[in-house]
Design an enzyme around this catalytic site. Structure first.
Site, PDB file in Angstrom:
ATOM      1  N   CYS A   1       0.811  -1.218   0.000  1.00 19.50           N
ATOM      2  CA  CYS A   1       0.000   0.000   0.000  1.00 19.50           C
ATOM      3  C   CYS A   1       0.849   1.275   0.000  1.00 19.50           C
ATOM      4  O   CYS A   1       2.051   1.244   0.231  1.00 19.50           O
ATOM      5  CB  CYS A   1      -0.959  -0.012   1.188  1.00 19.50           C
ATOM      6  SG  CYS A   1      -2.376   1.055   0.882  1.00 19.50           S
TER       7      CYS A   1
ATOM      8  N   ASP B   1      -7.559  -3.675  10.796  1.00 25.09           N
ATOM      9  CA  ASP B   1      -6.408  -2.769  10.869  1.00 25.09           C
ATOM     10  C   ASP B   1      -6.468  -2.025  12.205  1.00 25.09           C
ATOM     11  O   ASP B   1      -7.512  -1.977  12.862  1.00 25.09           O
ATOM     12  CB  ASP B   1      -6.460  -1.786   9.684  1.00 25.09           C
ATOM     13  CG  ASP B   1      -5.201  -0.921   9.570  1.00 25.09           C
ATOM     14  OD1 ASP B   1      -4.173  -1.258  10.194  1.00 25.09           O
ATOM     15  OD2 ASP B   1      -5.259   0.099   8.842  1.00 25.09           O
TER      16      ASP B   1
HETATM   17  O1  LIG Z   1      -1.112   4.930   5.143  1.00 22.90           O
HETATM   18  C1  LIG Z   1      -1.866   5.909   5.149  1.00 22.90           C
HETATM   19  O2  LIG Z   1      -1.413   7.060   5.146  1.00 22.90           O
HETATM   20  C2  LIG Z   1      -3.356   5.718   5.128  1.00 22.90           C
HETATM   21  C3  LIG Z   1      -4.168   6.833   5.144  1.00 22.90           C
HETATM   22  C4  LIG Z   1      -5.539   6.698   5.095  1.00 22.90           C
HETATM   23  C5  LIG Z   1      -6.116   5.442   5.024  1.00 22.90           C
HETATM   24  C6  LIG Z   1      -5.316   4.315   5.014  1.00 22.90           C
HETATM   25  C7  LIG Z   1      -3.939   4.425   5.073  1.00 22.90           C
HETATM   26  N1  LIG Z   1      -3.101   3.315   5.084  1.00 22.90           N
HETATM   27  C8  LIG Z   1      -3.531   1.983   5.363  1.00 22.90           C
HETATM   28  O3  LIG Z   1      -3.024   1.591   6.631  1.00 22.90           O
HETATM   29  C9  LIG Z   1      -2.956   0.185   6.700  1.00 22.90           C
HETATM   30  C10 LIG Z   1      -1.705  -0.376   7.335  1.00 22.90           C
HETATM   31  O4  LIG Z   1      -0.733   0.519   7.586  1.00 22.90           O
HETATM   32  P1  LIG Z   1       0.626   0.097   8.357  1.00 22.90           P
HETATM   33  O5  LIG Z   1       1.236  -1.043   7.598  1.00 22.90           O
HETATM   34  O6  LIG Z   1       0.214  -0.303   9.729  1.00 22.90           O
HETATM   35  O7  LIG Z   1       1.447   1.306   8.325  1.00 22.90           O
HETATM   36  C11 LIG Z   1      -3.093  -0.309   5.301  1.00 22.90           C
HETATM   37  O8  LIG Z   1      -4.372  -0.839   5.175  1.00 22.90           O
HETATM   38  C12 LIG Z   1      -2.972   0.919   4.452  1.00 22.90           C
HETATM   39  O9  LIG Z   1      -3.764   0.753   3.318  1.00 22.90           O
END
Ligand SMILES: O=C(O)c1ccccc1N[C@@H]1O[C@H](COP(=O)(O)O)[C@@H](O)[C@H]1O
Length: 218
Positions: free
Chosen positions: A11, A130
Site C-alpha cells: 500500500c 487494521d
Molecule cells: O497509510 C496511510 O497514510 C493511510 C491513510 C488513510 C487510510 C489508510 C492508510 N493506510 C492503510 O493503513 C494500513 C496499514 O498501515 P501500516 O502497515 O500499519 O502502516 C493499510 O491498510 C494501508 O492501506
C-alpha cells in the site's frame, strides 16, 4: 478473489518505480491512497499511469478515508483502480452502492469488529482488520483476534518482513497489507523490504501447505 494462498498488497504507492518493483516482487496488488490527510497521497493522474503500467495481473486498490461515495467513485474511475478500500465512516447502504461498481475492502478495527459482524455485509464487501489509526505501523494483537477473525478477511496493521509469516500462521487471512514497515520514508518504498515482505508471505504459505495432513513429506 480466493486463490488458496495469501494475497499480498503493497500500500501507499506513490511512484511508478515503486509500483513496478512491487509487481516484479510478486505482489498481488498495489494500494493507491486518495485520502487527503495521508502522507502517501497520490495524484489521480499518476495513479492512473501506475494502473495502466503494472499489468493486468496486479490489482490496483484505491484507498479512501471518510470520503463521499461520489468522490470515491470519481477518483476510482479516474485512476482505473480494480477495487476500493474504505476506512472510517461508510454506512451499509454506501458500501452496497460502492460494491455495485468495485470489490470493496471495508476496513475495521478490532474494537468495531463485533458491530460489523452484527450488521451483515453486502455482497462483494470483504472485511480488513487494521489498527484504529491507518498507516501508523501499529500491529494488532493476533492472539486476541484469532477467535473472532472473519473467514476470508484481510489483515493489516504493522505488518512487515519481520512478522508477516507469524501473522499468517496465527490468523490465516485471505490477504495481507502493509505500508509503514516497507518505506524508507513516508510515501517512498524500500525496494528490498517490499521483496522481503512478499517472499516472507509466500514462505509462510509454503510452510502451512507442507504442514497439512497428507502433504508430501509428512
Ligand atoms: O497509510 C496511510 O497514510 C493511510 C491513510 C488513510 C487510510 C489508510 C492508510 N493506510 C492503510 O493503513 C494500513 C496499514 O498501515 P501500516 O502497515 O500499519 O502502516 C493499510 O491498510 C494501508 O492501506
Amino acid at each position: 478473489m480466493p486463490s488458496g494462498r495469501t494475497l499480498v498488497k503493497i500500500c501507499g504507492t506513490t511512484t511508478l518505480g515503486d509500483a513496478l518493483n512491487a509487481a516484479e516482487a510478486g505482489a498481488d496488488a498495489v494500494g493507491l491512497i486518495f485520502a487527503p490527510v495521508s502522507k502517501r497521497l497520490v495524484a489521480p493522474a499518476l495513479a492512473r499511469e501506475i494502473s495502466l503500467s503494472v499489468g493486468p495481473g496486479v490489482g490496483r486498490v484505491g484507498v479512501f478515508l471518510n470520503q463521499s461515495v461520489a468522490e470515491v467513485l470519481q477518483l476510482a474511475d479516474a485512476a482505473r483502480v480494480s477495487a476500493v478500500q474504505v476506512h472510517g465512516e461508510f454506512s451499509g447502504p454506501e458500501l452496497a452502492e460502492l460494491a455495485g461498481f468495485y470489490p470493496v475492502l471495508r476496513v475495521v478495527s478490532p474494537q468495531t469488529l463485533t458491530y460489523h459482524f452484527e450488521a451483515p455485509l453486502p455482497p462483494h464487501v470483504t472485511l480488513m482488520l487494521d489498527a484504529p489509526q491507518p498507516g501508523s505501523g501499529q500491529p494488532l494483537d493476533w492472539a486476541a483476534l484469532a477467535p473472532h477473525f472473519p473467514a476470508g478477511g484481510w489483515l493489516a496493521g504493522g505488518l512487515g518482513p519481520h512478522n508477516v509469516a507469524q501473522a499468517i500462521s496465527a490468523l490465516h487471512p485471505a490477504g495481507v497489507d502493509a505500508v509503514s514497515a516497507l518505506e524508507q520514508w513516508p510515501g517512498i518504498k524500500d525496494p528490498a523490504r517490499v521483496w522481503a515482505f512478499v517472499a516472507a508471505a509466500q514462505q509462510a504459505d509454503a510452510r502451512l501447505d507442507a504442514a497439512k495432513p497428507g502433504a508430501v513429506g509428512c
